[in-house]
Design a protein around this motif. Structure first.
Motif, short mmCIF file in Angstrom:
data_model
loop_
_atom_site.label_atom_id
_atom_site.label_comp_id
_atom_site.label_asym_id
_atom_site.label_seq_id
_atom_site.Cartn_x
_atom_site.Cartn_y
_atom_site.Cartn_z
N MET A 220 34.53 49.50 46.80
CA MET A 220 33.38 48.63 46.61
C MET A 220 32.59 48.54 47.91
N THR B 124 29.87 43.53 52.41
CA THR B 124 28.82 42.51 52.40
C THR B 124 27.60 42.99 53.18
N ARG C 56 25.69 45.44 51.12
CA ARG C 56 24.96 44.77 50.04
C ARG C 56 23.70 44.08 50.58
N LEU D 130 27.18 42.37 42.72
CA LEU D 130 28.59 42.03 42.98
C LEU D 130 29.34 41.87 41.66
N LEU D 131 28.77 41.12 40.72
CA LEU D 131 29.43 40.92 39.42
C LEU D 131 29.51 42.22 38.62
N ASP E 18 29.62 45.33 39.83
CA ASP E 18 30.65 46.17 40.43
C ASP E 18 32.05 45.67 40.10
N ARG E 19 32.25 44.37 40.16
CA ARG E 19 33.58 43.82 39.82
C ARG E 19 33.93 44.11 38.36
N ALA E 20 32.94 44.01 37.48
CA ALA E 20 33.18 44.32 36.07
C ALA E 20 33.54 45.79 35.90
N VAL F 66 34.94 47.77 38.14
CA VAL F 66 36.29 47.98 38.68
C VAL F 66 37.33 47.46 37.69
N ALA F 67 37.08 46.29 37.11
CA ALA F 67 38.03 45.72 36.13
C ALA F 67 38.14 46.60 34.89
N VAL G 232 33.44 52.31 40.74
CA VAL G 232 32.05 51.87 40.63
C VAL G 232 31.08 53.05 40.52
#
Length: 154
Positions: free
Chosen positions: A1, A4, A7, A57-58, A60-62, A64-65, A70
């Motif tokens: 990912m 900061t 981003r 951020l959300l 990318d996290r989704a 990865v989950a 990504v």
């Protein structure tokens, strides 16, 4: 990912370049003073910058989950851009109507125009950004042969 700092670089470069294009273009297309379009564009850019950070951020996290990485396909890039712009549309339309003293329909048409521009711009910008600043891969992910060979040699 992404980190900061990466981003933040992404968000700031996206908004600065976008603002430099959209303010004069909006003035020409909507035949309104640059001050009015500039204020709307600047407010929109600040709001979009905040939304950009949170949304990416959300997203990318989704990813990865769901998939463990990504890396975005064309379909995911389109979905990413559409979802991002839809979120902004909901918030910006009433603010544009209020500030420019136009109807909600006029604000909707203006916002859709800005969104159409940013939809294409976001797709191109994010793809170019990913090429210029690739996402660091975690060791052993996506078939990294060196990592597999190193771990089997231990």
């Amino acid at each position: 990912m992404r980190t900061t700092l990466d981003r933040i670089r992404h968000t700031l470069s996206f908004e600065i370049i976008g603002f430099a294009i959209v303010a004069p273009l909006g003035t020409w297309v909507f035949n309104m003073p640059i001050h009015d379009i500039g204020v709307v564009a600047l407010f929109s850019a600040v709001l979009a910058a905040l939304w950009n950070y949170v949304f990416n951020l959300l997203f990318d996290r989704a990813m990865v989950a769901l998939w463990g990485h990504v890396n975005k396909t064309i379909v995911l890039r389109v979905a990413h851009a559409v979802l991002f712009e839809a979120g902004l549309l909901v918030v910006l339309m009433p603010l544009i109507a209020w500030y420019l003293h136009v109807s909600l329909l006029q604000a909707f048409m203006m916002d859709i125009s800005f969104s159409a521009f940013y939809l294409v711009y976001a797709f191109v910008f994010n793809w170019a950004y990913d090429v210029l600043f690739p996402v660091p891969q975690a060791p052993g992910k996506n078939g990294n042969k060196n990592e597999k060979q190193a771990s089997s040699a231990r």
